[in-house]
Design a protein around this motif. Structure first.
Motif, PDB file in Angstrom:
ATOM      1  N   LEU A  49       1.205  -6.882  19.923  1.00 15.89           N
ATOM      2  CA  LEU A  49       1.886  -7.983  19.246  1.00 15.89           C
ATOM      3  C   LEU A  49       1.798  -7.804  17.729  1.00 15.89           C
ATOM      4  CD1 LEU A  49       3.241 -10.769  19.872  1.00 15.89           C
ATOM      5  CD2 LEU A  49       1.014 -11.796  19.429  1.00 15.89           C
ATOM      6  N   PRO A  50       2.913  -7.527  17.030  1.00 15.90           N
ATOM      7  CA  PRO A  50       4.215  -7.192  17.603  1.00 15.90           C
ATOM      8  C   PRO A  50       4.227  -5.766  18.148  1.00 15.90           C
ATOM      9  CG  PRO A  50       4.297  -6.999  15.221  1.00 15.90           C
ATOM     10  CD  PRO A  50       2.929  -7.521  15.558  1.00 15.90           C
ATOM     11  N   ALA A  51       4.999  -5.542  19.195  1.00 10.07           N
ATOM     12  CA  ALA A  51       5.005  -4.240  19.851  1.00 10.07           C
ATOM     13  C   ALA A  51       5.782  -3.195  19.058  1.00 10.07           C
ATOM     14  CB  ALA A  51       5.612  -4.370  21.254  1.00 10.07           C
ATOM     15  N   ASP A  52       6.651  -3.639  18.142  1.00 10.55           N
ATOM     16  CA  ASP A  52       7.505  -2.710  17.392  1.00 10.55           C
ATOM     17  C   ASP A  52       7.135  -2.684  15.907  1.00 10.55           C
ATOM     18  OD1 ASP A  52       8.293  -5.278  16.897  1.00 10.55           O
ATOM     19  OD2 ASP A  52      10.455  -4.848  16.914  1.00 10.55           O
ATOM     20  N   SER A  53       5.841  -2.711  15.610  1.00 10.03           N
ATOM     21  CA  SER A  53       5.403  -2.712  14.215  1.00 10.03           C
ATOM     22  C   SER A  53       5.863  -1.438  13.517  1.00 10.03           C
ATOM     23  CB  SER A  53       3.882  -2.812  14.152  1.00 10.03           C
ATOM     24  OG  SER A  53       3.448  -2.913  12.816  1.00 10.03           O
ATOM     25  N   PRO A  54       6.423  -1.539  12.296  1.00 10.56           N
ATOM     26  CA  PRO A  54       6.932  -0.363  11.590  1.00 10.56           C
ATOM     27  C   PRO A  54       5.837   0.668  11.329  1.00 10.56           C
ATOM     28  CG  PRO A  54       7.668  -2.385  10.519  1.00 10.56           C
ATOM     29  CD  PRO A  54       6.650  -2.781  11.530  1.00 10.56           C
ATOM     30  N   ILE A  55       6.203   1.942  11.353  1.00 13.21           N
ATOM     31  CA  ILE A  55       5.259   3.021  11.096  1.00 13.21           C
ATOM     32  C   ILE A  55       4.907   3.052   9.611  1.00 13.21           C
ATOM     33  CG2 ILE A  55       4.937   5.526  11.150  1.00 13.21           C
ATOM     34  CD1 ILE A  55       6.789   5.621  13.550  1.00 13.21           C
ATOM     35  N   TYR A  56       3.618   3.207   9.325  1.00  9.21           N
ATOM     36  CA  TYR A  56       3.149   3.251   7.946  1.00  9.21           C
ATOM     37  C   TYR A  56       1.983   4.221   7.865  1.00  9.21           C
ATOM     38  CZ  TYR A  56       0.956   1.748   3.564  1.00  9.21           C
ATOM     39  OH  TYR A  56       0.396   1.712   2.318  1.00  9.21           O
ATOM     40  N   SER A  57       1.961   5.050   6.837  1.00  8.67           N
ATOM     41  CA  SER A  57       0.886   6.043   6.680  1.00  8.67           C
ATOM     42  C   SER A  57      -0.294   5.414   5.943  1.00  8.67           C
ATOM     43  CB  SER A  57       1.408   7.261   5.912  1.00  8.67           C
ATOM     44  OG  SER A  57       2.403   7.933   6.652  1.00  8.67           O
ATOM     45  N   GLY A  58      -1.077   4.662   6.689  1.00  6.48           N
ATOM     46  CA  GLY A  58      -2.237   4.000   6.110  1.00  6.48           C
ATOM     47  C   GLY A  58      -3.309   3.833   7.153  1.00  6.48           C
ATOM     48  N   ILE A  59      -4.396   3.161   6.770  1.00  2.83           N
ATOM     49  CA  ILE A  59      -5.473   2.963   7.726  1.00  2.83           C
ATOM     50  C   ILE A  59      -5.097   1.924   8.777  1.00  2.83           C
ATOM     51  CG2 ILE A  59      -7.183   3.581   5.984  1.00  2.83           C
ATOM     52  CD1 ILE A  59      -7.925   0.623   5.789  1.00  2.83           C
ATOM     53  N   ALA A  60      -4.000   1.198   8.547  1.00  5.40           N
ATOM     54  CA  ALA A  60      -3.533   0.192   9.500  1.00  5.40           C
ATOM     55  C   ALA A  60      -2.014   0.061   9.372  1.00  5.40           C
ATOM     56  CB  ALA A  60      -4.216  -1.148   9.239  1.00  5.40           C
ATOM     57  N   ASN A  61      -1.430  -0.820  10.163  1.00  9.73           N
ATOM     58  CA  ASN A  61       0.019  -1.038  10.125  1.00  9.73           C
ATOM     59  C   ASN A  61       0.429  -1.828   8.886  1.00  9.73           C
ATOM     60  OD1 ASN A  61       0.028   0.273  12.525  1.00  9.73           O
ATOM     61  ND2 ASN A  61       0.842  -1.419  13.747  1.00  9.73           N
ATOM     62  N   ASN A 315      -5.601  -0.280   2.660  1.00  9.24           N
ATOM     63  CA  ASN A 315      -4.307   0.053   3.269  1.00  9.24           C
ATOM     64  C   ASN A 315      -3.181   0.173   2.254  1.00  9.24           C
ATOM     65  OD1 ASN A 315      -3.038   0.671   5.745  1.00  9.24           O
ATOM     66  ND2 ASN A 315      -2.118  -1.366   5.864  1.00  9.24           N
ATOM     67  N   GLY A 316      -3.506   0.103   0.957  1.00 11.69           N
ATOM     68  CA  GLY A 316      -2.456   0.067  -0.054  1.00 11.69           C
ATOM     69  C   GLY A 316      -2.182   1.381  -0.751  1.00 11.69           C
ATOM     70  N   TYR A 317      -2.829   2.485  -0.325  1.00  8.57           N
ATOM     71  CA  TYR A 317      -2.722   3.735  -1.075  1.00  8.57           C
ATOM     72  C   TYR A 317      -1.278   4.224  -1.172  1.00  8.57           C
ATOM     73  CZ  TYR A 317      -3.702   8.447  -2.722  1.00  8.57           C
ATOM     74  OH  TYR A 317      -3.722   9.607  -3.467  1.00  8.57           O
ATOM     75  N   VAL A 318      -0.613   4.402  -0.053  1.00  2.35           N
ATOM     76  CA  VAL A 318       0.760   4.927  -0.072  1.00  2.35           C
ATOM     77  C   VAL A 318       1.694   3.961  -0.777  1.00  2.35           C
ATOM     78  CG1 VAL A 318       2.741   5.497   1.396  1.00  2.35           C
ATOM     79  CG2 VAL A 318       0.478   6.404   1.951  1.00  2.35           C
ATOM     80  N   ASP A 319       1.495   2.664  -0.570  1.00  4.09           N
ATOM     81  CA  ASP A 319       2.373   1.663  -1.171  1.00  4.09           C
ATOM     82  C   ASP A 319       2.252   1.643  -2.695  1.00  4.09           C
ATOM     83  OD1 ASP A 319       4.163  -0.677  -0.885  1.00  4.09           O
ATOM     84  OD2 ASP A 319       2.452  -1.763  -1.708  1.00  4.09           O
ATOM     85  N   VAL A 320       1.024   1.727  -3.208  1.00  5.39           N
ATOM     86  CA  VAL A 320       0.804   1.614  -4.655  1.00  5.39           C
ATOM     87  C   VAL A 320       0.958   2.968  -5.344  1.00  5.39           C
ATOM     88  CG1 VAL A 320      -0.861   1.016  -6.451  1.00  5.39           C
ATOM     89  CG2 VAL A 320      -0.693  -0.390  -4.376  1.00  5.39           C
ATOM     90  N   VAL A 321       0.257   3.976  -4.843  1.00 11.09           N
ATOM     91  CA  VAL A 321       0.290   5.293  -5.483  1.00 11.09           C
ATOM     92  C   VAL A 321       1.655   5.943  -5.302  1.00 11.09           C
ATOM     93  CG1 VAL A 321      -0.814   7.571  -5.546  1.00 11.09           C
ATOM     94  CG2 VAL A 321      -2.185   5.528  -5.113  1.00 11.09           C
ATOM     95  N   GLY A 322       2.349   5.581  -4.237  1.00  9.20           N
ATOM     96  CA  GLY A 322       3.688   6.119  -4.012  1.00  9.20           C
ATOM     97  C   GLY A 322       4.692   5.725  -5.077  1.00  9.20           C
ATOM     98  N   GLU A 323       4.373   4.691  -5.856  1.00 13.07           N
ATOM     99  CA  GLU A 323       5.273   4.282  -6.936  1.00 13.07           C
ATOM    100  C   GLU A 323       5.327   5.320  -8.058  1.00 13.07           C
ATOM    101  OE1 GLU A 323       3.932   0.516  -8.253  1.00 13.07           O
ATOM    102  OE2 GLU A 323       4.515  -0.572  -6.420  1.00 13.07           O
ATOM    103  N   THR A 324       4.285   6.144  -8.165  1.00 13.15           N
ATOM    104  CA  THR A 324       4.227   7.129  -9.251  1.00 13.15           C
ATOM    105  C   THR A 324       4.217   8.573  -8.749  1.00 13.15           C
ATOM    106  OG1 THR A 324       1.810   6.960  -9.297  1.00 13.15           O
ATOM    107  CG2 THR A 324       3.045   5.548 -10.804  1.00 13.15           C
TER     108      THR A 324
END
Length: 423
Positions: A49-61, A315-324
């Motif tokens: 739940l939810p069964a279709d959680s988007p794929i994300y490259s982090g320690i969690a969804n 869980n924010g590495y790709v989201d934050v560091v990906g900006e640069t």
């Protein structure tokens, strides 16, 4: 069992084995809880739940998700908090400073987003798995046999896939990346190899009081060898070879001589290395530099320098560091779980998180030294330490989802076993 006398092959009377079985039957809840947790973490980690959680490259969804292992962790914590509250409490106390750190920065420094909450939950579940493992260390055999069963189930899944009956399909672009490599019930060969590595730790700690137990142990170790070979994972292959070689060496020191069984294990390990040479050569030829590890490591050091105290958030590495950084934005975090922890929770946060794990490893080293390798849990964990460090310094997979739980569960288990031998 007194400290320093946990021998791997000391014959136990049949009555002692029967007492163990009767104890499990008299109080089946802890073994059942361990079986459920291992099954949900290492065999069927499925989003509910939810069964279709988007794929994300982090320690969690991307957002908080209930998985099968969420249920497994909750059930195991409830059972062991009921049956062994002191053991669970002591283990949780080791992580108390880190939990306070998470709470403080979660309130004042990190973004209050679903992404961050998902990461915080991942850390909390990992800590809970460590506590369950610490409490299960008193039982010993149930966790070892459960992980031995996982090795055979994963090998069965690999065999079924080889004959065109896969139990889990890897689709999309990733299917081309893993072509020709075993994935079992996981989504990537690297994930399967890491599961098998921890199965190997459990196998080497299995009781070997009777002939059938010895056969079960060494056949299962063979299954681990075959599974790792089929994944073609360079790092875990080296980790498994170091694990087995270290155990055999320490056991021979404790016994004062080499035994035929130990020579057979050395032969199996050498055969594993020899059979792996063709794909090792091919993989090093196609990727001699290990991909972009140098680049993502430099990016991680920059991120740590920019956020040394609070980090970018769990869980924010790709989201934050990906900006640069363009490569990070595509879903490629730093391939080093220690740097990833420091980048997400700050340098102090990383030190607080890894301190309990280091404490268990140091305890194992001290016990192995004092017993000259005779202490079984110490021997196994000391032999696994180089592999754990190698896997952690060349990848981030042990920080991801169920594999963080499996890692901390096993480390907590050996720590609990070592502590129970002190009493």
């Amino acid at each position: 069992m007194p400290s320093g006398t946990s021998q791997a092959h000391v014959a136990a009377p049949a009555g002692e084995q029967a007492d163990d079985l009767r104890a499990w039957l008299r109080d089946p809840w802890p073994p059942l809880a361990i079986g459920l947790l291992v099954a949900t973490v290492a065999v069927g980690p499925i989003a509910l739940l939810p069964a279709d959680s988007p794929i994300y490259s982090g320690i969690a969804n991307l957002r908080p998700t209930v998985h099968t292992y969420t249920v497994g962790v909750a059930a195991a914590v409830a059972v062991f908090a009921w049956r062994a509250p002191r053991a669970v409490g002591r283990a949780l106390l080791l992580f108390a400073p880190f939990v306070v750190w998470l709470a403080a920065l979660g309130l004042w420094a990190w973004p209050r987003s679903a992404l961050t909450v998902s990461g915080l939950i991942a850390f909390v579940m990992g800590i809970a798995a460590f506590a369950v493992g610490a409490a299960a260390g008193r039982l010993r055999a149930p966790l070892c046999w459960a992980l031995a069963g996982v090795a055979w189930l994963q090998l069965l899944a690999v065999g079924l896939a080889a004959v065109g009956l896969p139990l889990r399909r890897v689709e999309g672009a990733q299917a081309l990346d893993v072509l020709g490599r075993a994935t079992g019930l996981t989504a990537h060969p690297g994930e399967l190899s890491k599961v098998l590595f921890f199965c190997g730790l459990a196998v080497l700690a299995l009781p070997q009081h009777s002939r059938w137990q010895r056969w079960a142990t060494w056949l299962t170790l063979g299954a681990v060898f075959v599974g790792v070979w089929l994944t073609q994972s360079r790092t875990v292959l080296v980790a498994v070879v170091a694990l087995v070689a270290g155990c055999v060496l320490l056991e021979s020191i404790a016994a004062g001589r080499w035994q035929r069984r130990q020579l057979a294990v050395v032969g199996m390990t050498a055969a594993l290395g020899a059979l792996s040479l063709p794909w090792l050569i091919a993989r090093f030829a196609s990727d001699p530099g290990g991909g972009a590890r140098g680049h993502v490591a430099a990016v991680a050091f920059d991120a740590i320098g920019d956020h040394p105290w609070a980090g970018v958030g769990p869980n924010g590495y790709v989201d934050v560091v990906g900006e640069t950084d363009r490569l990070t934005q595509t879903g490629v975090p730093v391939h080093n779980m220690f740097l990833l922890t420091a980048a997400e929770t700050g340098i102090a946060g990383a030190l607080l998180f890894w301190a309990p794990v280091c404490a268990v490893l140091v305890l194992a080293a001290v016990r192995a030294w004092r017993s000259r390798g005779a202490d079984l849990p110490a021997r196994v964990l000391v032999s696994a330490t180089p592999g754990i460090l190698l896997i952690g310094m060349t990848g981030w997979g042990l920080m991801q989802g169920p594999y963080l739980l499996l890692f901390l569960l096993v480390v907590g288990f050996f720590g609990g076993w070592l502590r129970s031998d002190d009493r």
